[in-house]
Scaffold this motif. Structure first.
Motif, PDB file in Angstrom:
ATOM      1  N   SER A 176       0.842  -1.195   0.000  1.00 41.40           N
ATOM      2  CA  SER A 176       0.000   0.000   0.000  1.00 41.40           C
ATOM      3  C   SER A 176       0.873   1.239   0.000  1.00 41.40           C
ATOM      4  O   SER A 176       1.791   1.345   0.810  1.00 41.40           O
ATOM      5  CB  SER A 176      -0.876  -0.033   1.258  1.00 41.40           C
ATOM      6  N   THR A 181      -0.443   4.804  -0.192  1.00 42.24           N
ATOM      7  CA  THR A 181      -1.006   5.907   0.611  1.00 42.24           C
ATOM      8  C   THR A 181      -1.873   5.405   1.758  1.00 42.24           C
ATOM      9  O   THR A 181      -2.502   6.195   2.450  1.00 42.24           O
ATOM     10  CB  THR A 181      -1.820   6.888  -0.271  1.00 42.24           C
ATOM     11  N   GLY A 182      -1.940   4.086   1.931  1.00 44.75           N
ATOM     12  CA  GLY A 182      -2.650   3.543   3.096  1.00 44.75           C
ATOM     13  C   GLY A 182      -4.008   2.944   2.795  1.00 44.75           C
ATOM     14  O   GLY A 182      -4.582   2.257   3.642  1.00 44.75           O
ATOM     15  N   ASN A 183      -4.546   3.193   1.593  1.00 44.87           N
ATOM     16  CA  ASN A 183      -5.889   2.662   1.292  1.00 44.87           C
ATOM     17  C   ASN A 183      -5.910   1.139   1.367  1.00 44.87           C
ATOM     18  O   ASN A 183      -6.797   0.547   1.974  1.00 44.87           O
ATOM     19  CB  ASN A 183      -6.351   3.096  -0.108  1.00 44.87           C
ATOM     20  N   THR A 184      -4.951   0.521   0.717  1.00 41.57           N
ATOM     21  CA  THR A 184      -4.941  -0.943   0.666  1.00 41.57           C
ATOM     22  C   THR A 184      -4.707  -1.532   2.051  1.00 41.57           C
ATOM     23  O   THR A 184      -5.308  -2.553   2.408  1.00 41.57           O
ATOM     24  CB  THR A 184      -3.876  -1.445  -0.335  1.00 41.57           C
ATOM     25  N   GLY A 218       0.991   4.064 -11.478  1.00 39.36           N
ATOM     26  CA  GLY A 218       1.512   4.326 -12.819  1.00 39.36           C
ATOM     27  C   GLY A 218       0.392   4.178 -13.820  1.00 39.36           C
ATOM     28  O   GLY A 218      -0.686   4.747 -13.662  1.00 39.36           O
ATOM     29  N   GLY A 234      -1.537   1.272 -14.763  1.00 36.86           N
ATOM     30  CA  GLY A 234      -1.917  -0.125 -14.580  1.00 36.86           C
ATOM     31  C   GLY A 234      -0.847  -0.983 -13.932  1.00 36.86           C
ATOM     32  O   GLY A 234      -0.910  -2.212 -13.991  1.00 36.86           O
ATOM     33  N   GLN A 294       1.632  -1.804  -7.394  1.00 40.06           N
ATOM     34  CA  GLN A 294       2.132  -0.916  -6.342  1.00 40.06           C
ATOM     35  C   GLN A 294       3.621  -1.229  -6.119  1.00 40.06           C
ATOM     36  O   GLN A 294       4.053  -2.389  -6.246  1.00 40.06           O
ATOM     37  CB  GLN A 294       1.273  -1.167  -5.076  1.00 40.06           C
ATOM     38  N   ASN A 344      -7.132   1.650 -17.592  1.00 46.89           N
ATOM     39  CA  ASN A 344      -6.174   0.731 -16.941  1.00 46.89           C
ATOM     40  C   ASN A 344      -6.673   0.328 -15.566  1.00 46.89           C
ATOM     41  O   ASN A 344      -5.894   0.161 -14.629  1.00 46.89           O
ATOM     42  CB  ASN A 344      -4.808   1.408 -16.789  1.00 46.89           C
TER      43      ASN A 344
HETATM   44  C1  LIG Z   1      -0.301   8.422  -9.634  1.00 45.65           C
HETATM   45  C2  LIG Z   1      -1.407   7.410  -9.529  1.00 45.65           C
HETATM   46  C3  LIG Z   1      -1.547   6.430 -10.499  1.00 45.65           C
HETATM   47  C4  LIG Z   1      -2.595   5.504 -10.435  1.00 45.65           C
HETATM   48  N1  LIG Z   1      -2.772   4.604 -11.450  1.00 45.65           N
HETATM   49  C5  LIG Z   1      -3.869   3.800 -11.442  1.00 45.65           C
HETATM   50  C6  LIG Z   1      -4.133   2.921 -12.547  1.00 45.65           C
HETATM   51  O1  LIG Z   1      -3.388   2.857 -13.540  1.00 45.65           O
HETATM   52  N2  LIG Z   1      -5.241   2.147 -12.487  1.00 45.65           N
HETATM   53  C7  LIG Z   1      -6.109   2.168 -11.424  1.00 45.65           C
HETATM   54  O2  LIG Z   1      -7.100   1.435 -11.426  1.00 45.65           O
HETATM   55  N3  LIG Z   1      -5.867   2.994 -10.356  1.00 45.65           N
HETATM   56  C8  LIG Z   1      -4.781   3.793 -10.339  1.00 45.65           C
HETATM   57  N4  LIG Z   1      -4.548   4.642  -9.270  1.00 45.65           N
HETATM   58  C9  LIG Z   1      -5.488   4.646  -8.126  1.00 45.65           C
HETATM   59  C10 LIG Z   1      -4.923   3.911  -6.898  1.00 45.65           C
HETATM   60  O3  LIG Z   1      -4.740   2.538  -7.139  1.00 45.65           O
HETATM   61  C11 LIG Z   1      -5.903   4.104  -5.731  1.00 45.65           C
HETATM   62  O4  LIG Z   1      -5.927   5.444  -5.360  1.00 45.65           O
HETATM   63  C12 LIG Z   1      -5.619   3.229  -4.527  1.00 45.65           C
HETATM   64  O5  LIG Z   1      -6.692   3.338  -3.620  1.00 45.65           O
HETATM   65  C13 LIG Z   1      -4.312   3.564  -3.827  1.00 45.65           C
HETATM   66  O6  LIG Z   1      -4.108   2.598  -2.819  1.00 45.65           O
HETATM   67  P1  LIG Z   1      -2.845   2.639  -1.815  1.00 45.65           P
HETATM   68  O7  LIG Z   1      -2.970   3.886  -0.998  1.00 45.65           O
HETATM   69  O8  LIG Z   1      -3.002   1.444  -0.951  1.00 45.65           O
HETATM   70  O9  LIG Z   1      -1.599   2.568  -2.625  1.00 45.65           O
HETATM   71  C14 LIG Z   1      -3.498   5.547  -9.339  1.00 45.65           C
HETATM   72  C15 LIG Z   1      -3.342   6.534  -8.345  1.00 45.65           C
HETATM   73  C16 LIG Z   1      -2.321   7.460  -8.448  1.00 45.65           C
HETATM   74  C17 LIG Z   1      -2.224   8.543  -7.377  1.00 45.65           C
END
Ligand SMILES: Cc1cc2nc3c(=O)[nH]c(=O)nc-3n(C[C@H](O)[C@H](O)[C@H](O)COP(=O)(O)O)c2cc1C
Length: 168
Positions: free
Chosen positions: A10, A12-15, A58, A60, A63, A97
């Motif tokens: 994860s 930013t913490g969502n996952t 990125g 698709g 993480q 994506n």
């Molecule tokens: C720079 C950036 C790129 C992302 N690229 C994708 C993507 O290609 N496909 C998608 O479905 N979500 C994408 N996301 C959305 C993230 O997967 C989503 O915000 C997720 O909840 C982040 O979880 P995390 O905080 O656990 O990493 C992207 C988000 C950011 C900020």
């Protein structure tokens, strides 16, 4: 090991937060939750029932921490193992994506002899293209905290029933 090993990455913490919900829904005595940054291939090898929990970055892509771990999957024998994948994405900002990152994980597990369980319908999501879709179903559970956070709890509870059954 009979418990379910959940491995999450994860940024930013969502996952992490959603994985905690999954862990609680599975039952804390039924599962163990691992940060993929602190996981070795032999840690994962110890489980026969596994959940991969990951977000999409990125275009698709996996993480970052999962990306780093990905080559280690090549040293795990997935024969006899069942794997369910939960992926987070953003259907509104990344409609071309959407949760693409599921596909390389699913393909690698199958290539290494494992079985993927927990596919879900695509109804209720709006997107243009996703590598996570196969035969009109997602390869696992898709969570969108950016646009559909209010649906997360019920999606997890429904999925837990499916994967518990499939992993028996
Ligand atoms: C720079 C950036 C790129 C992302 N690229 C994708 C993507 O290609 N496909 C998608 O479905 N979500 C994408 N996301 C959305 C993230 O997967 C989503 O915000 C997720 O909840 C982040 O979880 P995390 O905080 O656990 O990493 C992207 C988000 C950011 C900020």
């Amino acid at each position: 090991m009979n418990k379910i090993g959940i491995f999450y990455g994860s940024t930013t913490g969502n996952t992490r937060d959603v994985t905690l919900k999954l862990y609680e829904a599975l039952g804390k005595n039924q599962a163990e939750m691992h940060d993929i940054r602190e996981t070795t291939a032999s840690d994962m090898q110890a489980y026969d029932k596994i959940v991969f929990s990951v977000s999409t970055w990125g275009t698709g892509d996996l993480q970052d921490d999962w990306e780093e771990f990905f080559p280690s999957l090549n040293s795990i024998d997935f024969n006899g193992k069942t794997v369910a994948i939960m992926a987070l994405g953003d259907q509104q900002n990344y409609p071309d994506n959407f949760v693409d990152c599921m596909r390389p994980l699913a393909e690698k597990v199958i290539e290494r002899g494992g079985r993927i369980v927990g596919e879900t319908p695509t109804e209720g999501y709006t997107f243009s293209a996703s590598k996570a879709v196969q035969s009109k179903r997602f390869l696992g559970l898709v969570i969108d905290e950016d646009n559909q956070a209010n649906m997360t709890t019920s999606r997890i509870h429904d999925w837990v029933e499916v994967i518990k059954q499939a992993m028996q």
